[in-house]
Enzyme design. Structure first.
Site, PDB file in Angstrom:
ATOM      1  N   ARG A  67       0.843  -1.192   0.000  1.00  0.00           N
ATOM      2  CA  ARG A  67       0.000   0.000   0.000  1.00  0.00           C
ATOM      3  C   ARG A  67       0.878   1.241   0.000  1.00  0.00           C
ATOM      4  O   ARG A  67       1.977   1.252   0.553  1.00  0.00           O
ATOM      5  CB  ARG A  67      -0.884   0.034   1.261  1.00  0.00           C
ATOM      6  CG  ARG A  67      -1.985  -0.983   1.268  1.00  0.00           C
ATOM      7  CD  ARG A  67      -2.923  -0.774   2.444  1.00  0.00           C
ATOM      8  NE  ARG A  67      -2.261  -0.913   3.733  1.00  0.00           N
ATOM      9  CZ  ARG A  67      -1.883   0.082   4.509  1.00  0.00           C
ATOM     10  NH1 ARG A  67      -2.078   1.341   4.136  1.00  0.00           N
ATOM     11  NH2 ARG A  67      -1.297  -0.132   5.670  1.00  0.00           N
ATOM     12  N   TYR A 207      -1.277  -3.779  -6.898  1.00  0.00           N
ATOM     13  CA  TYR A 207      -1.018  -4.566  -5.692  1.00  0.00           C
ATOM     14  C   TYR A 207      -2.054  -4.361  -4.581  1.00  0.00           C
ATOM     15  O   TYR A 207      -2.428  -3.221  -4.260  1.00  0.00           O
ATOM     16  CB  TYR A 207       0.365  -4.216  -5.122  1.00  0.00           C
ATOM     17  CG  TYR A 207       0.912  -5.303  -4.223  1.00  0.00           C
ATOM     18  CD1 TYR A 207       1.623  -6.364  -4.768  1.00  0.00           C
ATOM     19  CD2 TYR A 207       0.677  -5.304  -2.863  1.00  0.00           C
ATOM     20  CE1 TYR A 207       2.104  -7.394  -3.965  1.00  0.00           C
ATOM     21  CE2 TYR A 207       1.154  -6.318  -2.047  1.00  0.00           C
ATOM     22  CZ  TYR A 207       1.875  -7.364  -2.603  1.00  0.00           C
ATOM     23  OH  TYR A 207       2.338  -8.379  -1.801  1.00  0.00           O
ATOM     24  N   LYS A 216      -9.378  -2.161   1.779  1.00  0.00           N
ATOM     25  CA  LYS A 216      -9.156  -0.975   2.618  1.00  0.00           C
ATOM     26  C   LYS A 216      -9.938   0.234   2.102  1.00  0.00           C
ATOM     27  O   LYS A 216     -10.469   1.019   2.884  1.00  0.00           O
ATOM     28  CB  LYS A 216      -7.668  -0.651   2.670  1.00  0.00           C
ATOM     29  CG  LYS A 216      -6.791  -1.795   3.153  1.00  0.00           C
ATOM     30  CD  LYS A 216      -7.138  -2.225   4.550  1.00  0.00           C
ATOM     31  CE  LYS A 216      -6.180  -3.293   5.042  1.00  0.00           C
ATOM     32  NZ  LYS A 216      -6.499  -3.727   6.406  1.00  0.00           N
ATOM     33  N   HIS A 236     -11.229  -1.785  11.656  1.00  0.00           N
ATOM     34  CA  HIS A 236     -10.098  -2.610  11.243  1.00  0.00           C
ATOM     35  C   HIS A 236      -9.902  -3.704  12.302  1.00  0.00           C
ATOM     36  O   HIS A 236      -8.938  -3.693  13.054  1.00  0.00           O
ATOM     37  CB  HIS A 236      -8.866  -1.697  11.140  1.00  0.00           C
ATOM     38  CG  HIS A 236      -7.679  -2.333  10.509  1.00  0.00           C
ATOM     39  ND1 HIS A 236      -6.399  -1.847  10.686  1.00  0.00           N
ATOM     40  CD2 HIS A 236      -7.558  -3.392   9.677  1.00  0.00           C
ATOM     41  CE1 HIS A 236      -5.555  -2.585   9.998  1.00  0.00           C
ATOM     42  NE2 HIS A 236      -6.218  -3.527   9.384  1.00  0.00           N
ATOM     43  N   SER A 258      -0.271  -3.163  12.621  1.00  0.00           N
ATOM     44  CA  SER A 258       0.449  -4.249  11.941  1.00  0.00           C
ATOM     45  C   SER A 258       1.541  -4.830  12.835  1.00  0.00           C
ATOM     46  O   SER A 258       1.988  -4.192  13.792  1.00  0.00           O
ATOM     47  CB  SER A 258       1.039  -3.796  10.613  1.00  0.00           C
ATOM     48  OG  SER A 258       1.238  -2.441  10.595  1.00  0.00           O
ATOM     49  N   CYS A 260       1.326  -7.306  14.956  1.00  0.00           N
ATOM     50  CA  CYS A 260       0.901  -7.706  16.304  1.00  0.00           C
ATOM     51  C   CYS A 260       0.223  -9.068  16.303  1.00  0.00           C
ATOM     52  O   CYS A 260      -0.447  -9.437  17.276  1.00  0.00           O
ATOM     53  CB  CYS A 260      -0.036  -6.655  16.899  1.00  0.00           C
ATOM     54  SG  CYS A 260       0.794  -5.128  17.326  1.00  0.00           S
ATOM     55  N   ASP A 283      -9.581  -9.294   9.425  1.00  0.00           N
ATOM     56  CA  ASP A 283      -9.099  -7.936   9.146  1.00  0.00           C
ATOM     57  C   ASP A 283     -10.141  -6.831   9.361  1.00  0.00           C
ATOM     58  O   ASP A 283      -9.771  -5.760   9.825  1.00  0.00           O
ATOM     59  CB  ASP A 283      -8.595  -7.879   7.695  1.00  0.00           C
ATOM     60  CG  ASP A 283      -7.710  -6.682   7.431  1.00  0.00           C
ATOM     61  OD1 ASP A 283      -6.939  -6.298   8.336  1.00  0.00           O
ATOM     62  OD2 ASP A 283      -7.769  -6.115   6.318  1.00  0.00           O
ATOM     63  N   ARG A 376       2.209 -11.934  -0.026  1.00  0.00           N
ATOM     64  CA  ARG A 376       0.849 -12.220   0.431  1.00  0.00           C
ATOM     65  C   ARG A 376       0.285 -13.504  -0.143  1.00  0.00           C
ATOM     66  O   ARG A 376       0.620 -13.896  -1.264  1.00  0.00           O
ATOM     67  CB  ARG A 376      -0.082 -11.079  -0.017  1.00  0.00           C
ATOM     68  CG  ARG A 376       0.273  -9.726   0.562  1.00  0.00           C
ATOM     69  CD  ARG A 376      -0.383  -9.526   1.885  1.00  0.00           C
ATOM     70  NE  ARG A 376       0.148  -8.378   2.620  1.00  0.00           N
ATOM     71  CZ  ARG A 376      -0.381  -7.922   3.738  1.00  0.00           C
ATOM     72  NH1 ARG A 376      -1.432  -8.504   4.262  1.00  0.00           N
ATOM     73  NH2 ARG A 376       0.142  -6.904   4.376  1.00  0.00           N
TER      74      ARG A 376
HETATM   75  O1  O2Y Z   1       0.147  -4.197   1.222  1.00  0.00           O
HETATM   76  C1  O2Y Z   1      -1.049  -4.356   1.002  1.00  0.00           C
HETATM   77  O2  O2Y Z   1      -1.603  -3.862   0.042  1.00  0.00           O
HETATM   78  C2  O2Y Z   1      -1.860  -5.152   1.913  1.00  0.00           C
HETATM   79  S1  O2Y Z   1      -2.231  -4.302   3.378  1.00  0.00           S
HETATM   80  C3  O2Y Z   1      -3.216  -5.382   4.326  1.00  0.00           C
HETATM   81  C4  O2Y Z   1      -3.670  -6.562   3.785  1.00  0.00           C
HETATM   82  C5  O2Y Z   1      -4.459  -7.400   4.543  1.00  0.00           C
HETATM   83  C6  O2Y Z   1      -4.793  -7.026   5.805  1.00  0.00           C
HETATM   84  N1  O2Y Z   1      -4.368  -5.858   6.333  1.00  0.00           N
HETATM   85  C7  O2Y Z   1      -3.572  -5.059   5.636  1.00  0.00           C
HETATM   86  C8  O2Y Z   1      -3.147  -3.807   6.350  1.00  0.00           C
HETATM   87  O3  O2Y Z   1      -2.295  -3.047   5.894  1.00  0.00           O
HETATM   88  O4  O2Y Z   1      -3.703  -3.548   7.431  1.00  0.00           O
HETATM   89 MN    MN Z   2      -5.342  -4.855   7.948  1.00  0.00          MN
END
Ligand code: O2Y
Ligand code: MN
Length: 593
Positions: A67, A207, A216, A236, A258, A260, A283, A376
């Site tokens: 992200r 991605y 998200k 979340h 994240s 944890c 999530d 992932r």
């Molecule tokens: O990097 C990404 O695009 C994935 S981020 C993500 C994916 C699954 C669950 N939680 C997250 C997060 O950043 O909280």
């Molecule tokens: Mn998440």
């Protein structure tokens, strides 16, 4: 097809702007998924994984691996509505920029129309979205992560509302130009939300959270605005069911920053005899009030998009079993000898030879990671061995407890219970976690991440806190109890004080008992803590001294936190609710008493 004129008009408008070669309306069938996977095998995006039926290995562009928070925008009409924690741009200015980027962006590609439901189709807690994308990778991932296709169009009907999600990898093809395995536009990424219009525009990245717009972008950023306006919560949070040896069951939702162990907790295997934990989601939780006054939650997703590195039979056996088939692995390594994927810590010993996530030959001892740290797996939730029988219940499940927490080596006890909903909201609003090597920036710094929503709240966080307080004042509400947990306490000499993983069920047992009105607790300055005998530590090798430390409140250390919390709160300016300042003042007073 659909008779929804709003949808038909929007698809026509987008097609005129992006100029794809074809338009494909996704029906969500297995046949369609098989054809798209075969297409991606042919063009080099996917490689079948012989050891895992129906599964594929995929490597992204090296500049498109996570992200991108600095390229993520909340374009509300009023800048103040986006607040100090979001990037903002005036909506008309951003739209003009995006129109320029999207113009002709899908040339040489197919525009896929993905109708999707976040939550069980037809559930009163669910909401519908439609993603228009030029990425077949996005289609097959969305098919796992959400419910897609013809049945969603039927539910939408001729007049139904949907969240409009437009996505392009931003890499048009000239006539005759061969495609690359992972098309993207790494220098021009925009992940943009228009909260008043319930619209998302994403450009340049293929991605994860940047491209699978149901996750998200919709389920948290747009849905948090919908929840504020509709009197519900989009959070979340994982959701799990916990059953005691007598067969009584409660549901718990939990928000953690994240690193944890959120997915590990969501799929936990309890170590204490007779106790059962089952997973609803790992999530996101959407919670709405039912006529009985309780908050009922659904997991809006239908799959897991989990971090692969660190996942093993030791840390999360249920995740390992979940990804045995019908899964997509992005940016892990490939073991040609075994015909399988691999990532760091998957096995105690790494294979002698691998193809890394970068497509390079890899051997142990090179100092390089075989898998990207944010590699992932995408896997169907129904494959999880401990999926809860109610995970698709359209009415959701009643939430008895909400957990906040973080990674804190000092100060914060293993578990404590908030004194009230307002106090619990305060605890969530100051939630902090120590950064690890898996994150960008300095390691070992306590970072505040309110309700683990910092990158995901679609509006001003001061207003978000006020919304939480308002939920607490809903007439007739029978609210969940709020707890704060910390699995990561260390001794002065750097030892973990708590074993974590399946042993966390012992803490969940106390939480269960508190909800049932039987758990023993002592009131302290920070909240209710378990009495020394209240926590079930039978068969556990934790010394009395370590247990005492885990359940202690060091007033001096807590007092030292107060200025940091005041500084954190100052960011929210005039929108910081007075109720939270009152809680902070009251905490300080209790600590000084
Ligand atoms: O990097 C990404 O695009 C994935 S981020 C993500 C994916 C699954 C669950 N939680 C997250 C997060 O950043 O909280
Ligand atoms: Mn998440």
């Amino acid at each position: 097809m659909t008779k929804n004129t709003k949808l038909l008009n929007w698809v026509s408008e987008v097609a005129a702007l992006c100029q794809p070669d074809n338009i494909h309306w996704c029906d969500g069938s297995q046949r369609e998924a098989d054809e798209l996977c075969a297409l991606m095998v042919k063009n080099g995006t996917f490689k079948p994984i012989p050891a895992r039926p129906g599964s594929f290995w995929c490597r992204s562009h090296a500049g498109d691996v996570a992200r991108v928070e600095d390229r993520t925008f909340i374009c509300s009409q009023d800048k103040d509505d986006a607040g100090p924690t979001n990037n903002w741009c005036e909506p008309a200015e951003m739209k003009a920029k995006l129109h320029g980027l999207f113009k002709g962006a899908m040339k040489g590609r197919t525009l896929y129309v993905i109708p999707f439901s976040m939550g069980p189709i037809g559930s009163h807690i669910a909401h519908i979205g439609v993603e228009l994308t030029d990425s077949p990778y996005v289609v097959v991932n969305m098919r796992i992560m959400t419910r897609i296709g013809a049945k969603v169009l039927t539910e939408l009907g001729a007049h139904g509302a949907f969240v409009a999600c437009l996505h392009s990898v931003g890499a048009p093809l000239a006539p005759g130009q061969t495609d690359v395995a992972w098309p993207c536009n790494p220098d021009h990424k925009y992940i943009v939300h228009f909260p008043e219009e319930h619209t998302i525009w994403s450009f340049g990245s293929g991605y994860g959270g940047n491209a699978l717009l149901g996750k998200k972008c919709f389920s948290l950023r747009i849905a948090s605005c919908m929840a504020r306006d509709g009197g519900w919560l989009a959070e979340h949070m994982l959701i799990l069911g916990l059953t005691n040896p007598q067969g009584q069951k409660i549901y718990i939702a939990a928000a953690f920053p994240s690193a944890c162990g959120k997915t590990n907790l969501a799929m936990l295997t309890p170590t204490i005899p007779g106790w059962k934990a089952e997973c609803i989601g790992d999530d996101i939780a959407w919670m709405k009030f039912h006529s009985d006054g309780r908050l009922y939650a659904i997991n809006p997703e239908a799959g897991f998009f989990g971090v692969a590195p660190g996942t093993s039979l030791h840390s999360n056996p249920n995740a390992i079993h979940t990804v045995a088939r019908n899964s997509i692995f992005t940016n892990v390594a490939f073991d040609e000898a075994k015909g399988d994927v691999w990532w760091e810590e998957m096995t105690a010993q790494s294979p002698a030879k691998l193809t890394s996530w970068l497509g390079e030959e890899w051997a142990p001892g090179t100092g390089k990671k075989a898998a990207h740290p944010n590699a992932r797996y995408t896997a169907p939730a129904e494959q999880c061995p401990v999926i809860d029988p109610a995970w698709q219940d359209p009415n959701g499940v009643p939430i008895s407890a909400i957990l906040f927490g973080g990674r804190r080596p000092t100060t914060v006890p293993l578990v404590f219970e908030a004194l009230s909903w307002q106090h619990g909201t305060f605890l969530g609003s100051q939630q902090s976690s120590e950064t690890t090597a898996a994150q960008a920036g300095a390691v070992g710094v306590a970072r505040r991440d309110p309700m683990a929503m910092l990158p995901f709240c679609g509006y001003h966080m001061g207003d978000y806190f006020a919304h939480w307080l308002k939920i607490g004042k809903t007439p007739g509400a029978k609210l969940p109890k709020i707890f704060y947990v910390n699995w990561f306490r260390k001794s002065a000499d750097g030892r973990w004080l708590w074993p974590g993983f399946g042993e966390n069920a012992r803490v969940l047992k106390w939480i269960f008992e508190r909800c049932a009105g039987t758990g023993k607790a002592v009131q302290t300055a920070i909240g209710w803590l378990p009495t020394p005998d209240a926590l079930d530590i039978s068969g556990l090798k934790v010394s009395n001294a370590d247990l005492a430390e885990l359940l202690s409140v060091d007033k001096a250390k807590w007092l030292a936190e107060i200025p940091a919390i005041r500084e954190h709160f100052a960011k929210f300016g005039a929108k910081l609710p007075k109720g939270l300042v009152a809680e902070l003042d009251a905490l300080e007073k209790r600590l000084k008493a």
